[in-house]
Structure formats: C-alpha cells, structure tokens
Design an enzyme around this catalytic site. Structure first.
Site, short mmCIF file in Angstrom:
data_model
loop_
_atom_site.label_atom_id
_atom_site.label_comp_id
_atom_site.label_asym_id
_atom_site.label_seq_id
_atom_site.Cartn_x
_atom_site.Cartn_y
_atom_site.Cartn_z
N PRO A 3 0.81 -1.22 0.00
CA PRO A 3 0.00 0.00 0.00
C PRO A 3 0.84 1.28 0.00
O PRO A 3 2.01 1.26 0.34
CB PRO A 3 -0.80 -0.12 1.29
N LYS A 34 -0.42 -6.42 5.23
CA LYS A 34 0.35 -6.41 3.97
C LYS A 34 1.83 -6.58 4.28
O LYS A 34 2.29 -6.25 5.37
CB LYS A 34 0.13 -5.07 3.24
N ILE A 66 -4.82 -2.18 -2.12
CA ILE A 66 -5.63 -3.17 -2.84
C ILE A 66 -6.34 -3.98 -1.76
O ILE A 66 -5.72 -4.79 -1.08
CB ILE A 66 -4.75 -4.07 -3.72
#
Length: 127
Positions: A3, A34, A66
């Site tokens: 990200p 993430k 995402i």
C-alpha cells in the site's frame, strides 16, 4: 509499491522524529496485513495548510491499498492512524484528515509492472 501512504503536514521537518516513516510503515503493514517490504510511505512536512481558517498544526493522510478497506476496516484505520500521527507529530486528532482509496490491482504498479502481474508472479507463501 502497495500500500501507499502519503502524509502531508504543516509540522516542520525538524519536529518529525527520524523513525516516524518506519513507524508508519510498520503500522500500515500490521493494520492492513500487507508485507512490510511493499509498504510505500511519504511524509511531506512544512506544508502551507489551513483548517477552519487557522494555521494550527494539522495533517492530511491518504492511504491507498488493494483491498483491506471498507466501512468497518476504515473506521479502525482512522482510529489507528489518527492516534499514531497525533502521538508522534503532536497534532490534535481533530486536525488530522484522512482519505482511503481501495483500488484494483490494474490501477497501480511498481517499476514496469502492474500489480496484476506482480500478484500473479508472487509465490503463495509471499516469497
């Protein structure tokens, strides 16, 4: 990378702790689940900003990812990031604005590849 977190603030560069980018990176990785190695952080200090017509310290945070975002998730992100920014930059939480962007893999890239390709090439164990 993904990200992406962008933090714009009126706080002077000299007042931002040296380790603050790493703190934000770890927070993004942990909060969104993430990989730390894919977190992309930018802090833009010394911005000319106003909120409500005053020049008291403030910040604007933009988080692009995402997935891992939505009404429930973003409420948690908002609480977590406002707390971290307030603690380290000494900005009242009411002067920290945030915007969250949930994007598709074809809308972001790194180097010469879109994330649709990067994801497809990543081994299941995250290699």
């Amino acid at each position: 990378s993904m990200p992406l977190l962008r933090l714009f603030t009126s706080v002077a560069r000299k007042s931002i702790p040296e380790n603050f980018p790493l703190i934000l990176c770890r927070t993004v990785a942990d909060t969104l689940g993430k990989p730390f190695a894919r977190c992309d952080i930018a802090i833009v200090p010394d911005c000319m900003m106003t909120l409500g017509g005053t020049n008291e310290p403030q910040a604007q945070l933009y988080l692009t990812s995402i997935g891992k975002q939505g009404p429930v998730e973003n409420a948690k992100h908002c609480s977590k990031f406002s707390s971290i920014v307030s603690e380290h930059l000494k900005i009242p939480v009411g002067r920290i604005g945030m915007q969250f962007f949930d994007v598709s893999p074809h809308e972001v890239g790194r180097g010469s590849k879109l994330y649709t390709q990067i994801i497809a090439e990543t081994p299941p164990d995250g290699g």
